[in-house]
Design a protein around this motif. Sequence first.
Motif, PDB file in Angstrom:
ATOM      1  N   ALA A 184       0.813  -1.216   0.000  1.00  0.00           N
ATOM      2  CA  ALA A 184       0.000   0.000   0.000  1.00  0.00           C
ATOM      3  C   ALA A 184       0.848   1.267   0.000  1.00  0.00           C
ATOM      4  N   ALA A 185       2.035   1.209   0.587  1.00  0.00           N
ATOM      5  CA  ALA A 185       2.889   2.394   0.657  1.00  0.00           C
ATOM      6  C   ALA A 185       3.512   2.748  -0.684  1.00  0.00           C
ATOM      7  N   ASP A 225      13.038   1.063  -2.286  1.00  0.00           N
ATOM      8  CA  ASP A 225      12.590   0.350  -1.091  1.00  0.00           C
ATOM      9  C   ASP A 225      11.782  -0.914  -1.365  1.00  0.00           C
ATOM     10  N   VAL A 226      11.241  -1.042  -2.572  1.00  0.00           N
ATOM     11  CA  VAL A 226      10.282  -2.118  -2.811  1.00  0.00           C
ATOM     12  C   VAL A 226      10.917  -3.501  -2.729  1.00  0.00           C
ATOM     13  N   ASP A 260      11.224  -9.070  -0.477  1.00  0.00           N
ATOM     14  CA  ASP A 260      11.944 -10.117   0.259  1.00  0.00           C
ATOM     15  C   ASP A 260      11.189 -10.544   1.508  1.00  0.00           C
ATOM     16  N   ALA A 261      10.409  -9.632   2.098  1.00  0.00           N
ATOM     17  CA  ALA A 261       9.656  -9.933   3.314  1.00  0.00           C
ATOM     18  C   ALA A 261       8.250 -10.461   3.024  1.00  0.00           C
ATOM     19  N   ASP A 262       7.899 -10.613   1.747  1.00  0.00           N
ATOM     20  CA  ASP A 262       6.559 -11.053   1.352  1.00  0.00           C
ATOM     21  C   ASP A 262       6.544 -12.570   1.150  1.00  0.00           C
ATOM     22  N   ILE A 286      18.586  -3.531  -5.802  1.00  0.00           N
ATOM     23  CA  ILE A 286      18.310  -4.565  -6.794  1.00  0.00           C
ATOM     24  C   ILE A 286      19.351  -5.681  -6.696  1.00  0.00           C
ATOM     25  N   ILE A 287      20.626  -5.305  -6.584  1.00  0.00           N
ATOM     26  CA  ILE A 287      21.689  -6.310  -6.516  1.00  0.00           C
ATOM     27  C   ILE A 287      21.539  -7.195  -5.282  1.00  0.00           C
ATOM     28  N   ASP A 288      21.155  -6.599  -4.165  1.00  0.00           N
ATOM     29  CA  ASP A 288      21.082  -7.345  -2.903  1.00  0.00           C
ATOM     30  C   ASP A 288      19.733  -8.012  -2.663  1.00  0.00           C
ATOM     31  N   ALA A 289      18.752  -7.749  -3.515  1.00  0.00           N
ATOM     32  CA  ALA A 289      17.441  -8.401  -3.359  1.00  0.00           C
ATOM     33  C   ALA A 289      17.621  -9.916  -3.402  1.00  0.00           C
TER      34      ALA A 289
END
Length: 271
Positions: free
Chosen positions: A6-7, A44-45, A50-52, A102-105
Amino acid sequence: MTDHYAAFDRLKFDRPAPWVLRITISNPGKSNAVTPAMHRQLEDVWAAIDADPQTRVTIITGEGRAFCAGGALDDMPSGGVLDPNQQVSKDFNNAVRLVRGIIDARKPIVSAINGAAVGAGLAIGLLADVSIASKTAKLLDGHVRIGVTAGDHAAIVWPLLCGMAKAKYYLLTNRPMTGEEAERNNLVSLAVDAEVLEATSIEVASELAASAPTAVRMTKYVLNHWLRQQSAIFDLSAAFEMVNFSGAEATEAMAAMAEKRAPDFKSDVTF
């Protein structure tokens, strides 16, 4: 879409397949150019994904006929609001957060480059783990054209993908290439006909989503260490880029673009 995203109101989300989240970059009428608010959300996305627990793979694409035209020219750093040191630091940190985010995702990212991809938009498209372009998509780094160093992703990833000779040729001349040419130069993973781009991106993402998640993520993490090892190159290129924005060359280059004329660089090289 649940409240999990939502954010991120400057991006669009949908789920085209099980375990697959699709992000659509949307800025209608401006070829999906990235505004400051959208840039922050694109920084931030990846941590949110990663937390989803419902997402194993992400597709990122653009709305309509463009992928992403990079930073909106009317939002480019120009000085006058912040102290120059503060402006450089702010813009440098924003660029670093996007690229390293992006690289660390942890979860794999598939880009579906459906049209023009420039600057920060091209960074997002090429830093994806599997980059799929329409054969007719137009890819352009764009930095030198606006009078700044090829920062963002370019210096760290282009030599690795297409070799130093091609990287220098395209980054220094700022010549565009089609998606078909990008595949031939090893700059993207695949180039496909425009009408099958969406289906191909979903097919690849679904294949990744059906694979062992931990093995896929650890393989991605290891492979991206090639990029992490180039952090000094990335930092220098991004710093040069931000310094250039306050210079006369960038001012002239962007004025010439706005006025649809050839730039006139009067000063001699000082570097």
